[in-house]
Design an enzyme around this catalytic site. Sequence first.
Site, PDB file in Angstrom:
ATOM      1  N   TYR A 195      40.103 -93.158 -51.142  1.00 59.20           N
ATOM      2  CA  TYR A 195      39.892 -93.961 -49.927  1.00 59.20           C
ATOM      3  C   TYR A 195      41.191 -94.658 -49.524  1.00 59.20           C
ATOM      4  O   TYR A 195      41.627 -94.592 -48.368  1.00 59.20           O
ATOM      5  CB  TYR A 195      38.776 -94.998 -50.140  1.00 59.20           C
ATOM      6  CG  TYR A 195      38.778 -96.052 -49.054  1.00 59.20           C
ATOM      7  CD1 TYR A 195      38.358 -95.750 -47.766  1.00 59.20           C
ATOM      8  CD2 TYR A 195      39.269 -97.346 -49.305  1.00 59.20           C
ATOM      9  CE1 TYR A 195      38.404 -96.709 -46.749  1.00 59.20           C
ATOM     10  CE2 TYR A 195      39.317 -98.303 -48.306  1.00 59.20           C
ATOM     11  CZ  TYR A 195      38.889 -97.977 -47.032  1.00 59.20           C
ATOM     12  OH  TYR A 195      38.951 -98.918 -46.026  1.00 59.20           O
TER      13      TYR A 195
ATOM     14  N   SER B  55      43.808-101.481 -44.442  1.00 61.44           N
ATOM     15  CA  SER B  55      43.094-102.292 -45.429  1.00 61.44           C
ATOM     16  C   SER B  55      44.062-102.895 -46.427  1.00 61.44           C
ATOM     17  O   SER B  55      45.103-102.298 -46.748  1.00 61.44           O
ATOM     18  CB  SER B  55      42.112-101.367 -46.163  1.00 61.44           C
ATOM     19  OG  SER B  55      41.623-101.985 -47.324  1.00 61.44           O
TER      20      SER B  55
ATOM     21  N   LYS C 233      43.932 -94.470 -46.104  1.00 60.00           N
ATOM     22  CA  LYS C 233      44.482 -95.567 -45.290  1.00 60.00           C
ATOM     23  C   LYS C 233      46.014 -95.502 -45.271  1.00 60.00           C
ATOM     24  O   LYS C 233      46.634 -95.685 -44.235  1.00 60.00           O
ATOM     25  CB  LYS C 233      44.000 -96.919 -45.826  1.00 60.00           C
ATOM     26  CG  LYS C 233      42.521 -97.166 -45.590  1.00 60.00           C
ATOM     27  CD  LYS C 233      42.200 -97.236 -44.105  1.00 60.00           C
ATOM     28  CE  LYS C 233      40.724 -97.152 -43.814  1.00 60.00           C
ATOM     29  NZ  LYS C 233      40.400 -96.911 -42.401  1.00 60.00           N
TER      30      LYS C 233
HETATM   31  P1  NAD Z   1      31.186 -99.152 -41.326  1.00 64.00           P
HETATM   32  O1  NAD Z   1      30.834 -98.030 -42.204  1.00 64.00           O
HETATM   33  O2  NAD Z   1      30.180-100.218 -41.103  1.00 64.00           O
HETATM   34  O3  NAD Z   1      31.677 -98.612 -39.903  1.00 64.00           O
HETATM   35  C1  NAD Z   1      32.347 -97.385 -39.753  1.00 64.00           C
HETATM   36  C2  NAD Z   1      31.650 -96.615 -38.646  1.00 64.00           C
HETATM   37  O4  NAD Z   1      32.318 -95.385 -38.442  1.00 64.00           O
HETATM   38  C3  NAD Z   1      30.189 -96.311 -38.987  1.00 64.00           C
HETATM   39  O5  NAD Z   1      29.384 -96.723 -37.899  1.00 64.00           O
HETATM   40  C4  NAD Z   1      30.172 -94.796 -39.145  1.00 64.00           C
HETATM   41  O6  NAD Z   1      28.929 -94.246 -38.752  1.00 64.00           O
HETATM   42  C5  NAD Z   1      31.327 -94.373 -38.256  1.00 64.00           C
HETATM   43  N1  NAD Z   1      31.960 -93.109 -38.634  1.00 64.00           N
HETATM   44  C6  NAD Z   1      32.426 -92.727 -39.850  1.00 64.00           C
HETATM   45  N2  NAD Z   1      32.983 -91.514 -39.785  1.00 64.00           N
HETATM   46  C7  NAD Z   1      32.870 -91.097 -38.482  1.00 64.00           C
HETATM   47  C8  NAD Z   1      33.251 -89.931 -37.789  1.00 64.00           C
HETATM   48  N3  NAD Z   1      33.867 -88.920 -38.399  1.00 64.00           N
HETATM   49  N4  NAD Z   1      32.978 -89.840 -36.472  1.00 64.00           N
HETATM   50  C9  NAD Z   1      32.360 -90.862 -35.824  1.00 64.00           C
HETATM   51  N5  NAD Z   1      31.957 -91.995 -36.436  1.00 64.00           N
HETATM   52  C10 NAD Z   1      32.222 -92.114 -37.750  1.00 64.00           C
HETATM   53  O7  NAD Z   1      32.547 -99.795 -41.883  1.00 64.00           O
HETATM   54  P2  NAD Z   1      33.282-101.136 -41.473  1.00 64.00           P
HETATM   55  O8  NAD Z   1      33.169-102.085 -42.609  1.00 64.00           O
HETATM   56  O9  NAD Z   1      32.866-101.550 -40.125  1.00 64.00           O
HETATM   57  O10 NAD Z   1      34.782-100.609 -41.470  1.00 64.00           O
HETATM   58  C11 NAD Z   1      35.431-100.207 -40.282  1.00 64.00           C
HETATM   59  C12 NAD Z   1      36.829 -99.716 -40.611  1.00 64.00           C
HETATM   60  O11 NAD Z   1      37.533-100.775 -41.273  1.00 64.00           O
HETATM   61  C13 NAD Z   1      36.877 -98.538 -41.565  1.00 64.00           C
HETATM   62  O12 NAD Z   1      37.942 -97.692 -41.168  1.00 64.00           O
HETATM   63  C14 NAD Z   1      37.172 -99.159 -42.903  1.00 64.00           C
HETATM   64  O13 NAD Z   1      37.823 -98.285 -43.761  1.00 64.00           O
HETATM   65  C15 NAD Z   1      38.059-100.323 -42.502  1.00 64.00           C
HETATM   66  N6  NAD Z   1      38.040-101.439 -43.463  1.00 64.00           N
HETATM   67  C16 NAD Z   1      36.856-102.004 -43.837  1.00 64.00           C
HETATM   68  C17 NAD Z   1      36.843-103.047 -44.760  1.00 64.00           C
HETATM   69  C18 NAD Z   1      35.552-103.646 -45.249  1.00 64.00           C
HETATM   70  O14 NAD Z   1      35.551-104.256 -46.338  1.00 64.00           O
HETATM   71  N7  NAD Z   1      34.448-103.548 -44.509  1.00 64.00           N
HETATM   72  C19 NAD Z   1      38.057-103.538 -45.263  1.00 64.00           C
HETATM   73  C20 NAD Z   1      39.248-102.954 -44.848  1.00 64.00           C
HETATM   74  C21 NAD Z   1      39.228-101.901 -43.933  1.00 64.00           C
HETATM   75  C1  WQD Z   2      35.292-108.458 -54.414  1.00 60.05           C
HETATM   76  C2  WQD Z   2      35.219-109.113 -55.792  1.00 60.05           C
HETATM   77  C3  WQD Z   2      34.766-107.559 -57.564  1.00 60.05           C
HETATM   78  C4  WQD Z   2      30.718-106.494 -56.328  1.00 60.05           C
HETATM   79  C5  WQD Z   2      36.890-103.502 -51.497  1.00 60.05           C
HETATM   80  C6  WQD Z   2      37.694-102.255 -51.318  1.00 60.05           C
HETATM   81  C7  WQD Z   2      38.791-102.494 -50.317  1.00 60.05           C
HETATM   82  C8  WQD Z   2      38.260-103.101 -49.017  1.00 60.05           C
HETATM   83  C9  WQD Z   2      37.373-104.275 -49.261  1.00 60.05           C
HETATM   84  C10 WQD Z   2      37.917-101.365 -47.432  1.00 60.05           C
HETATM   85  C11 WQD Z   2      35.921-108.292 -56.876  1.00 60.05           C
HETATM   86  C12 WQD Z   2      33.636-108.551 -57.420  1.00 60.05           C
HETATM   87  C13 WQD Z   2      31.987-107.059 -56.393  1.00 60.05           C
HETATM   88  C14 WQD Z   2      29.762-106.829 -57.308  1.00 60.05           C
HETATM   89  C15 WQD Z   2      31.376-108.285 -58.334  1.00 60.05           C
HETATM   90  N1  WQD Z   2      37.464-102.166 -48.275  1.00 60.05           N
HETATM   91  N2  WQD Z   2      32.303-107.934 -57.376  1.00 60.05           N
HETATM   92  N3  WQD Z   2      30.123-107.723 -58.272  1.00 60.05           N
HETATM   93  O1  WQD Z   2      37.127-104.810 -54.385  1.00 60.05           O
HETATM   94  O2  WQD Z   2      38.304-106.621 -53.047  1.00 60.05           O
HETATM   95  O3  WQD Z   2      37.745-104.513 -51.976  1.00 60.05           O
HETATM   96  O4  WQD Z   2      36.371-103.921 -50.223  1.00 60.05           O
HETATM   97  O5  WQD Z   2      39.065-101.173 -47.134  1.00 60.05           O
HETATM   98  O6  WQD Z   2      39.377-101.273 -50.105  1.00 60.05           O
HETATM   99  O7  WQD Z   2      38.257-101.879 -52.552  1.00 60.05           O
HETATM  100  O8  WQD Z   2      35.919-106.066 -52.538  1.00 60.05           O
HETATM  101  O9  WQD Z   2      33.645-106.950 -52.285  1.00 60.05           O
HETATM  102  O10 WQD Z   2      34.004-104.907 -53.713  1.00 60.05           O
HETATM  103  O11 WQD Z   2      34.821-107.120 -54.536  1.00 60.05           O
HETATM  104  O12 WQD Z   2      31.653-109.081 -59.236  1.00 60.05           O
HETATM  105  O13 WQD Z   2      28.630-106.338 -57.309  1.00 60.05           O
HETATM  106  O14 WQD Z   2      33.842-109.189 -56.182  1.00 60.05           O
HETATM  107  O15 WQD Z   2      35.001-107.252 -58.908  1.00 60.05           O
HETATM  108  O16 WQD Z   2      36.510-109.206 -57.765  1.00 60.05           O
HETATM  109  P1  WQD Z   2      37.322-105.504 -53.124  1.00 60.05           P
HETATM  110  P2  WQD Z   2      34.500-106.199 -53.233  1.00 60.05           P
END
Ligand code: NAD
Ligand code: WQD
Length: 351
Positions: free
Chosen positions: A153, A129, A157
């Site tokens: 979190y 991430s 990562k």
């Molecule tokens: P999500 O929660 O929609 O998907 C994650 C899935 O993993 C879920 O279906 C959950 O049920 C499953 N899961 C969690 N723990 C588990 C376990 N121990 N065993 C089996 N299944 C398990 O999240 P997402 O947005 O699809 O994110 C996917 C990956 O990408 C995550 O690792 C997350 O940290 C990473 N990521 C997400 C974002 C984002 O903003 N969505 C950004 C950067 C990185």
């Molecule tokens: C985006 C912008 C907020 C909600 C997070 C995690 C990061 C990654 C992606 C997993 C910021 C603003 C948000 C709201 C707002 N996830 N905001 N009102 O913070 O860039 O990243 O998600 O890896 O680890 O930290 O994403 O969508 O939460 O926020 O004003 O209700 O929107 O302040 O500027 P962020 P976000």
Amino acid sequence: MSLSILVTGGAGYIGSHTALQLLLGGYKVVVVDNLDNSSQISLERVAQLAQDHGPNLSFHKFDLRDKPALEELFASEKFDAVIHFAGLKAVGESVQKPVIYYDNNLIGTIVLLDVMASHGCKKLVFSSSATVYGWPKVVPCTEESPICAMNPYGRTKLFGEEMCRDVYKSDSTWKIILLRYFNPVGAHPSGAIGDDPRGIPNNLMPFVQQVAVGRRPALTVYGTDYGTKDGTGIRDYIHVVDLADGHIAALNKLSDPSVVCTGCEVYNLGTGKGTSVLEMVTAFEKASGKKIPLVMAGRRPGDAEVVYASTEKAEQELNWKAKYGIDEMCRDQWNWANNNPYGYEPCASTD
Ligand code: NAD
Ligand code: WQD
């Protein structure tokens, strides 16, 4: 013969979109998910959207930390590679419940790496991430920018990345790609699959979408005094279908014997463009025709001011570049929300 890919966390937001792109690309897809933050309906829809390729999808409901279950799966199927999405991802919750995050995200990854090694499956794509860039001093963030963790979190990562690097150092037959996603938004253009977070959304666009469908009265804008064009935070939003395609590009790099692939490489997946909160809201209002009431508030603790990606490395080495802009992201987010205002399981909604 088609390549067989294990997708952990494949029922979730990014996993389901990636599973679909894999199926359409001719891969066989095996999903492991404990459905902790997802619904099996996402996979039923993926199979429908994949049409003739639908039968190439199978699902196993268990926790990745259940080593005997994972062992049994690897004993019954040969996987060409694994894409590891499974994990918990709510930053605020990770501060409240750090041990649950370390347990789930780290033990899940450790069990996976161990079982993969013992079955000779050594190709991995790991979900990292942009959170590892913390509050970047310089943007765009390149893969060489300093990394740090701002919360538990983020630390899972960072540790996940480090574990992968160490595993490769200990055994150079591994091929691992670490993908640092920026801010995934939007949904599949069909409107059949999308982001369906449990409880109150943490992220901007799921919250905006819930305001648009009447589930929440207003969006709270966190911070209007940043040194940005309109005072609100700037992020690199990326369409989830582009992100899913980035995983296919990573697999191509891992699987193509003619492509030089160093053992453990990291790539940013973003668009390289920064968009403010207010610009995103305006784009969504245009796409949906809905007014999003705003409540201006102070900064959210731990938030960075400006984060966006350098995309050069992925363009050059993965031959991948995001195709969609914020108008398409908002169009598809709205299409998903409008068709599924309460997500996959309206009766189970916690509103
Ligand atoms: P999500 O929660 O929609 O998907 C994650 C899935 O993993 C879920 O279906 C959950 O049920 C499953 N899961 C969690 N723990 C588990 C376990 N121990 N065993 C089996 N299944 C398990 O999240 P997402 O947005 O699809 O994110 C996917 C990956 O990408 C995550 O690792 C997350 O940290 C990473 N990521 C997400 C974002 C984002 O903003 N969505 C950004 C950067 C990185
Ligand atoms: C985006 C912008 C907020 C909600 C997070 C995690 C990061 C990654 C992606 C997993 C910021 C603003 C948000 C709201 C707002 N996830 N905001 N009102 O913070 O860039 O990243 O998600 O890896 O680890 O930290 O994403 O969508 O939460 O926020 O004003 O209700 O929107 O302040 O500027 P962020 P976000």
